[in-house]
Design a protein around this motif. Structure first.
Motif, PDB file in Angstrom:
ATOM      1  N   THR A   1       0.760  -1.161  -0.183  1.00  0.00           N
ATOM      2  CA  THR A   1      -0.174   0.131   0.147  1.00  0.00           C
ATOM      3  C   THR A   1       0.804   1.236  -0.044  1.00  0.00           C
ATOM      4  O   THR A   1       0.519   2.322  -0.636  1.00  0.00           O
TER       5      THR A   1
ATOM      6  N   LEU B   1      -4.235  -7.369  -1.890  1.00  0.00           N
ATOM      7  CA  LEU B   1      -5.500  -6.540  -2.289  1.00  0.00           C
ATOM      8  C   LEU B   1      -6.550  -6.838  -1.730  1.00  0.00           C
ATOM      9  O   LEU B   1      -7.406  -6.050  -1.204  1.00  0.00           O
ATOM     10  N   ARG B   2      -7.007  -8.483  -1.531  1.00  0.00           N
ATOM     11  CA  ARG B   2      -8.123  -8.739  -0.784  1.00  0.00           C
ATOM     12  C   ARG B   2      -8.139  -8.435   0.571  1.00  0.00           C
ATOM     13  O   ARG B   2      -9.135  -7.905   1.247  1.00  0.00           O
TER      14      ARG B   2
ATOM     15  N   THR C   1      -6.190  -5.987   1.936  1.00  0.00           N
ATOM     16  CA  THR C   1      -6.318  -4.579   1.921  1.00  0.00           C
ATOM     17  C   THR C   1      -7.914  -3.928   1.961  1.00  0.00           C
ATOM     18  O   THR C   1      -8.255  -2.853   2.538  1.00  0.00           O
ATOM     19  N   THR C   2      -8.564  -4.774   1.095  1.00  0.00           N
ATOM     20  CA  THR C   2     -10.209  -4.247   0.777  1.00  0.00           C
ATOM     21  C   THR C   2     -10.831  -4.645   1.827  1.00  0.00           C
ATOM     22  O   THR C   2     -11.746  -3.783   2.354  1.00  0.00           O
ATOM     23  N   GLU C   3     -10.719  -5.702   2.437  1.00  0.00           N
ATOM     24  CA  GLU C   3     -11.502  -6.271   3.685  1.00  0.00           C
ATOM     25  C   GLU C   3     -11.114  -5.223   4.843  1.00  0.00           C
ATOM     26  O   GLU C   3     -11.973  -4.904   5.569  1.00  0.00           O
TER      27      GLU C   3
ATOM     28  N   GLY D   1     -10.721  -2.054   4.622  1.00  0.00           N
ATOM     29  CA  GLY D   1     -11.367  -0.919   3.983  1.00  0.00           C
ATOM     30  C   GLY D   1     -10.063   0.272   3.826  1.00  0.00           C
ATOM     31  O   GLY D   1     -10.511   1.364   3.638  1.00  0.00           O
TER      32      GLY D   1
ATOM     33  N   THR E   1      -8.388  -0.388   0.680  1.00  0.00           N
ATOM     34  CA  THR E   1      -8.488  -0.207  -0.902  1.00  0.00           C
ATOM     35  C   THR E   1      -9.857  -0.656  -1.229  1.00  0.00           C
ATOM     36  O   THR E   1     -10.391  -1.351  -0.839  1.00  0.00           O
ATOM     37  N   GLU E   2      -9.988  -0.320  -2.393  1.00  0.00           N
ATOM     38  CA  GLU E   2     -11.176  -0.832  -3.234  1.00  0.00           C
ATOM     39  C   GLU E   2     -10.726  -1.115  -4.785  1.00  0.00           C
ATOM     40  O   GLU E   2      -9.956  -0.346  -5.365  1.00  0.00           O
ATOM     41  N   CYS E   3     -11.575  -1.882  -5.514  1.00  0.00           N
ATOM     42  CA  CYS E   3     -11.567  -2.038  -6.758  1.00  0.00           C
ATOM     43  C   CYS E   3     -12.292  -1.103  -7.525  1.00  0.00           C
ATOM     44  O   CYS E   3     -13.511  -0.869  -7.291  1.00  0.00           O
TER      45      CYS E   3
ATOM     46  N   TRP F   1      -6.824  -0.786  -8.847  1.00  0.00           N
ATOM     47  CA  TRP F   1      -7.242  -0.703  -7.663  1.00  0.00           C
ATOM     48  C   TRP F   1      -6.575   0.699  -7.046  1.00  0.00           C
ATOM     49  O   TRP F   1      -5.692   1.289  -7.681  1.00  0.00           O
TER      50      TRP F   1
ATOM     51  N   HIS G   1      -9.460   3.321  -0.614  1.00  0.00           N
ATOM     52  CA  HIS G   1     -10.943   3.725  -0.576  1.00  0.00           C
ATOM     53  C   HIS G   1     -11.134   5.213  -0.138  1.00  0.00           C
ATOM     54  O   HIS G   1     -12.262   5.712  -0.633  1.00  0.00           O
TER      55      HIS G   1
END
Length: 977
Positions: free
Chosen positions: A272, A304-305, A307-309, A311, A313-315, A322, A325
């Motif tokens: 990140t 990436l999964r 970091t998305t979980e 909150g 990052t997001e796709c 990516w 958020h």
């Protein structure tokens, strides 16, 4: 990036007033009154959440289209927020979503397509368009928003934008944009302040699920100062019984963000950080490649999964890129790095780019611009310089004129750091000048010219310096710095005259003649002829265009309009061959001047045709803007105010440049004053005066006449008199709107005399001023060379208006006849605003002098009302209606049953709406209307909302006033049915 604005999030704390303000704007849009609202505040203060809640409250009544801008450092994605918003748009049969494909569209085409699409949507259902983080928006998005904001007032469209405050420097592009929209109608502002301590406590309680200890509230509030975003981050993960913040928690935004970030794995933190340094959305495979090159070999997809979980990052909706958020996370991560590490990672990105090139990647503009940025931030000045120039060249083929300028400015900055490069500084300045001219960036071009002139020796390169001096004079004129410099042009002529057959000599002579003609220089005609002779021998189309136009001016001032038209047309053709848009604008203007008075339909049509030609040639908007502004002024003068508004919208829809901006603002100020919007008129005038330092020195602009009209509308005749006299007393050729100046001065004096009489004061000095005015100006001013029948009719109308105003001041017994004659003459000259004004004065004079019967007064009152209604001239409407009420003159025959709620006729209304309108005029409440018609109050409200939208009125009172004033439209000018 798309925002979830149709779903209500957690309850907002301490924002009731702001929610009500936004809600009122959205309700206005639902009712048919277009509006724009900008929410500003510090990063993290809660702007996005506020807009989310406001939109969620109306999600069942409006389509919500939302997108966010991103802080892309090394590239510009055109229309990024609007791309995201349009993806969320409805798909309706017969209304194709413009889609905004990845490239190949001209900006103006995209803007018009979006505008047309939204117009169609708003006919089906109200729309709210949200743009988050306006401070990062690209220029295309800002231009599109400006165009939408200037759109129809009755469109069911609300525009909501959020903008960070405190982060915009004086030179930030958004500053100019914000300054411009502040002076436009239907704009509202919400300045979102941090939460107070009580609201901070309530927010923490909401986040933690129970009431927090006051010690924790105090610690959070002291560190965040009420910033809603930081409040949430600060207490994230804390247990409800927590009394104090951990000692390891930082005291600023960076530390708060890093606290959440530290909860992730080592690989997630590292990648990140790497993403943050990249500065723009990234593909998973590129992130993996960078990780491998750095020697870490992380599983990018798994990270990436994670970091998305978390909150972080997001796709993106496209599923390939990516990003964070919240953009603040990227900022904080990069700022929190040591400068050495940040520089190393920029070097890593640069090396990865080189690797992709070695693998056969074909670099496009975005790739080159990104690579240039990474080399620059890595301290690789040489590579940064090389890739910056390559990106600048690529930006040209991609249509990115603004990017070319940005990159060339950077190349110039880097040039001084490098010991040896292929290009000279002068060469870069020439490239910058050329790019600025192509983009219509006059200030950038002027800066480049000044730098070039500072480095050139006139003795060694006289022709080049002469050409630069002439162009600089034109740019300084266009930027509002001065009304042409005779000294600079004389210097250019002296430098070039050693080469008497050169095009530069013809160019300098032509512009010297141009300025001399404005200033009534007796040598200007001879100079123009010499310029044309030299230009024809030189064979240069640019010099030939300026020489032909200068001779067109000379012919027109010499009262040879046919010759003037032919020369100007030839000048326009030469300008097209030279692709000199300033010359084409100049020639087109004088071709129109030689055809008919500027205050005519014919002139407006020629301006529109010229604007279309400029557009077809791909001219920058600054030239189209000036043409559209002059078109608007012509339409306004003959009372076609709707066409005037449309042309003003074109002029101000995107950055108009100083000359187009000031011309459009003056016309907008005059229109607002005539229609009774005094604050708007004053704001437009203030903007025009801000733009041009020499407000009255520009003979081609109507500063003085417009200022006089604005002052009169404000009830300040003394200031109006001074303004009108300043314009009337100018040396050289009479200024634009010269015909208005002396009558306006007389009107101001007559108003002062009338005011003194009403107060019982002495009027001797004022009447003496009237005598002095008539002695100094026995006739109104008129333009040189214009002697068409139409223009002569207009001049005659102003002569009669002048006589009527002096008669009013002197209480002439024949004043009513003077006003009647002036009204009829204004009608013949298509001066509809002045005709309506004369009708009002005629009614006053007829009643004042006790003429038997009210027949003639009633006839002129109705005639004036018809005109005032058509022109939306509210001050005249009110004045005439007041006279009608006082003198008991019927303006129309009331509809049968109106007093009890019968049907009233207004165009475009349904039978039921006309029925309900009768009750509205009668003053009935929603409940009374509902009970009378046996329908629900909600149905009544819906019908009234539709009527407000159809009629362009803001509320029931305005709707009632419109209905009661609609009667005069059914009368002919003589009052017969």
């Amino acid at each position: 990036m798309a925002l979830e604005l149709g779903v209500m999030g957690p309850e907002l704390m301490g924002r009731a007033t702001e929610l009500d303000d936004i809600g009122a704007s959205l309700e206005a849009a639902i009712s048919g009154a277009a509006c724009t609202l900008v929410v500003s505040g510090d990063p993290g203060v809660g702007k996005t959440a506020l807009v989310q809640h406001a939109c969620a409250a109306v999600s069942s009544e409006m389509w919500i289209l939302a997108g966010a801008a991103l802080p892309l450092a090394s590239m510009t994605v055109p229309f990024l927020p609007l791309r995201s918003a349009l993806r969320r748009g409805p798909v309706l049969e017969g209304i194709p979503n413009p889609g905004l494909g990845p490239g190949g569209w001209a900006a103006n085409d995209v803007i018009v397509a979006i505008d047309d699409w939204l117009t169609e949507l708003c006919l089906v259902r109200p729309v709210v368009l949200v743009v988050d983080d306006l401070q990062w928006a690209d220029q295309g998005t800002l231009d599109a928003l400006m165009y939408l904001i200037a759109g129809p007032a009755d469109r069911r469209l609300a525009i909501l934008a959020t903008q960070r405050s405190g982060e915009l420097g004086e030179l930030h592009p958004l500053q100019r944009w914000l300054a411009d929209i502040r002076r436009m109608p239907r704009i509202s502002w919400v300045a979102l302040e941090p939460l107070d301590r009580t609201s901070t406590g309530a927010q923490i309680a909401q986040a933690m699920g129970s009431a927090p200890h006051q010690s924790l509230v105090q610690e959070v509030f002291s560190r965040t100062a009420g910033n809603a975003y930081l409040n949430r981050l600060m207490v994230s993960g804390l247990r409800p019984e927590t009394r104090h913040l951990p000692q390891t928690l930082p005291e600023d935004l960076k530390s708060a963000v890093l606290r959440s970030w530290r909860g992730m794995s080592d690989g997630a933190r590292q990648l990140t950080q790497l993403m943050a340094v990249g500065g723009r959305p990234i593909r998973a495979q590129d992130l993996a490649g960078l990780s491998q090159q750095a020697g870490t070999r992380h599983d990018a997809a798994a990270i990436l999964r994670e970091t998305t979980e978390a909150g972080i990052t997001e796709c993106w909706p496209n599923g390939t890129h990516w990003w964070f958020h919240h953009p603040m996370i990227s900022e904080v991560l990069e700022q929190g790095m040591e400068s050495g590490q940040r520089r190393d990672w920029h070097a890593l990105f640069a090396a990865y780019g080189a690797r992709l090139l070695a693998q056969g990647t074909t670099p496009d503009f975005e790739f080159m611009a990104s690579l240039a940025q990474h080399h620059y931030d890595a301290g690789n000045a040489g590579e940064a310089y090389r890739w910056t120039l390559r990106a600048a060249a690529a930006a040209g083929s991609a249509g990115g004129s603004n990017e070319i300028l940005r990159l060339l400015h950077r190349a110039l900055a880097l040039h001084g750091q490098l010991p040896q490069v292929d290009e000279s500084r002068e060469e870069l300045l020439h490239r910058l000048r050329t790019a600025a001219e192509a983009a219509g960036a006059m200030e950038d071009e002027l800066d480049a010219l000044e730098a070039l002139l500072a480095g050139l020796d006139p003795a060694q390169r006289p022709l080049e310096v002469a050409e630069l001096l002439v162009r600089r004079t034109l740019l300084r004129f266009s930027s509002g710095l001065e009304f042409f410099s005779v000294d600079a042009l004389l210097q250019a002529v002296r430098l070039a005259e050693a080469s008497p057959e050169s095009w530069q000599y013809a160019y300098a002579l032509a512009e010297l003649a141009h300025v001399g003609l404005w200033k009534d220089d007796p040598d200007a005609h001879r100079t123009a002829a010499t310029a044309l002779e030299v230009a024809r021998k030189a064979g240069n189309p640019r010099a030939l265009s300026y020489a032909l136009t200068a001779n067109s001016m000379a012919a027109l001032f010499g009262e040879r309009p046919d010759e003037a038209r032919l020369l100007a047309a030839q000048g326009a053709a030469a300008a097209v061959r030279a692709r000199d848009f300033w010359a084409l604008l100049h020639a087109t203007m004088w071709q129109a001047n030689a055809t008919e008075a500027w205050s005519s339909q014919a002139f407006a049509d020629l301006m529109r045709s010229g604007r279309q030609q400029l557009s077809m040639l791909g001219a920058p908007h600054v030239y189209l803007s000036k043409m559209a502004a002059d078109e608007a002024s012509s339409y306004l003068s003959i009372g076609r105010w709707r066409e005037c508004g449309q042309a003003l919208r074109v002029a101000l829809g995107t950055d108009p440049g100083p000359l187009g901006d000031v011309a459009a603002r003056l016309t907008a100020a005059r229109l607002a004053a005539l229609q009774g919007s005094q604050d708007e008129a004053r704001a437009h005038l203030a903007r025009a005066e801000e733009l041009f330092a020499h407000k009255s020195g520009y003979n081609n602009l109507d500063f003085d006449a417009v200022r006089a009209e604005v002052f009169l509308a404000e009830g300040d005749p003394a200031a109006a008199y001074l303004a009108a006299m300043a314009g009337a007393g100018k040396e050289g050729q009479p200024p634009t709107m010269c015909e208005w100046l002396v009558p306006l001065a007389a009107r101001a004096l007559a108003d002062m005399v009338q005011g003194a009489r009403d107060e019982g004061a002495d009027t001797a000095d004022m009447l003496a001023s009237i005598d002095e005015l008539v002695a100094r100006f026995p006739s109104v001013l008129r333009e040189s060379g214009n002697d068409t029948p139409f223009y002569s009719a207009q001049v005659e109308a102003f002569e009669l208006l002048y006589r009527a105003e002096t008669g009013r001041a002197r209480s002439d017994a024949e004043n009513a006849a003077q006003w009647i004659a002036a009204a009829d003459a204004c009608q013949s000259g298509s001066l509809r605003w002045e005709e309506a004004y004369c009708c009002w004065r005629a009614v006053q004079a007829l009643l004042l002098h006790g003429h038997s019967g009210h027949g003639q007064a009633a006839s002129f009152l109705r005639r004036g009302l018809i005109l005032a209604n058509e022109l939306h001239a509210r001050p005249l409407q009110d004045s005439l209606l007041e006279i009608a009420a006082r003198a008991r003159i019927a303006t129309y025959q009331p509809s049968i049953g109106q007093a009890s709620g019968g049907s009233i006729e207004l165009p475009g209304l349904t039978v039921r709406e006309r029925e309900i309108l009768g009750y509205v005029v009668a003053g009935r409440t929603y409940g009374e209307i509902a009970r009378s018609l046996v329908i629900s109050e909600k149905t009544v409200s819906s019908h009234i909302s539709n009527m407000l939208r159809k009629t362009g009125t803001a509320n029931r009172l305005d709707l009632s006033r419109l209905a009661t004033r609609h009667g005069p439209e059914h009368f002919s000018p003589d009052g017969r049915r």
